[in-house]
Design an enzyme around this catalytic site. Sequence first.
Site, PDB file in Angstrom:
ATOM      1  N   SER A   1       0.829  -1.206   0.000  1.00 29.63           N
ATOM      2  CA  SER A   1       0.000   0.000   0.000  1.00 29.63           C
ATOM      3  C   SER A   1       0.858   1.248   0.000  1.00 29.63           C
ATOM      4  CB  SER A   1      -0.888  -0.001   1.249  1.00 29.63           C
ATOM      5  OG  SER A   1      -1.498   1.252   1.458  1.00 29.63           O
TER       6      SER A   1
ATOM      7  N   TYR B   1      -2.383   0.334  10.014  1.00 29.26           N
ATOM      8  CA  TYR B   1      -2.486  -0.399   8.749  1.00 29.26           C
ATOM      9  C   TYR B   1      -1.215  -0.233   7.925  1.00 29.26           C
ATOM     10  CZ  TYR B   1      -3.685  -1.231   3.878  1.00 29.26           C
ATOM     11  OH  TYR B   1      -3.668  -1.661   2.571  1.00 29.26           O
TER      12      TYR B   1
ATOM     13  N   LYS C   1       1.853  -3.053   6.713  1.00 29.79           N
ATOM     14  CA  LYS C   1       2.357  -3.260   5.354  1.00 29.79           C
ATOM     15  C   LYS C   1       3.862  -3.010   5.284  1.00 29.79           C
ATOM     16  CE  LYS C   1      -1.427  -4.382   3.151  1.00 29.79           C
ATOM     17  NZ  LYS C   1      -1.581  -5.720   2.541  1.00 29.79           N
TER      18      LYS C   1
END
Length: 334
Positions: A124, A148, A152
């Site tokens: 991402s 989040y 990643k």
Amino acid sequence: MRILLTGGAGYIGSHIAVLLLGLGHEVTIYDNLSNSDRSVLGRISKIAGKTPDFFDADVNDSDVLEGVLRNQNIESVIHLAGLKAVGESVSYPLEYFKNNVSGIISLLGAMNRANVKSLIFSSSATVYGNPSYLPLDEEHPTCAVNPYGRTKLHCEEILSDIANSDSSWRISSLRYFNPVGAHDSGLLGDNPSGKPNNLAPYLMRVAAGTLDHVVIFGDDYETLDGTGVRDYIHVVDVAEGHCAALTELGDRELPFNVFNLGTGYGHSVFQMLAAFENVSTIKIPYIVGPRRPGDVASCFASTEKATEFLGWAAKKTLKDMCLSAWNFQKNRSF
């Protein structure tokens, strides 16, 4: 090629599955259906004219993964399974680290034991954090500002370390920007369980009357209209980027590389709202709320590296994204 798609019944995975099947690959989908359902498999088959093999299992079950890799004679893995909402990750960070970081450790262990060392990872643009400059290229420093994004980034660091420890691995990490849109058939699209966490499916459900209004998280950013700017990319372009990356894996010498998948330009939340109103001819009510923790003002990609090394570039327009998403919403009889 025999390819395993973890999370392959999800939004992006289902589009990748259709493309891979159309190219003649043998596809196995591995998904616990936490944010999708079995009906997706039938719709994939209807579009592609072929049925992927399917295993209903969790990516954290490394022994099951190893068995699938061996029994299906898998040659390459595309890893998409994981949680993906910025706001939700702020509220539930432990769940995100368990699913995303523990999940990739489980997968890598299974792959190593089964001697499958070809992997494309779904990453991402959130790994970049607050941009020091725009557009964001792959050399931009990484400094994720939400759980989040940190999951990643941790996954990418693990992949880099694995590749450095064993040069027989071939790994690509694809840093998505903001996938939207749907398959032209209207059979596949972004259909999250419960209330959507992303802008596009939320807009669609408000336009369809199943939600009352859109909440815009902040209109006081230093952008053209005060709302957040993002690089929205059609999900089919994202899927084609995976197919290009799969081809590139077999041709390269470096064990690990990263690529942006974006369009190279951004649109604000208000611009997206107006675009959806234009294609749906429906006025979409909204309210402005406070900024959401973990969000950045602007984020859009430099895509030169993907064009040079993968021979890939996004082709579809913002109008294409909105029209296809609205077509999917109108045809949701499943």
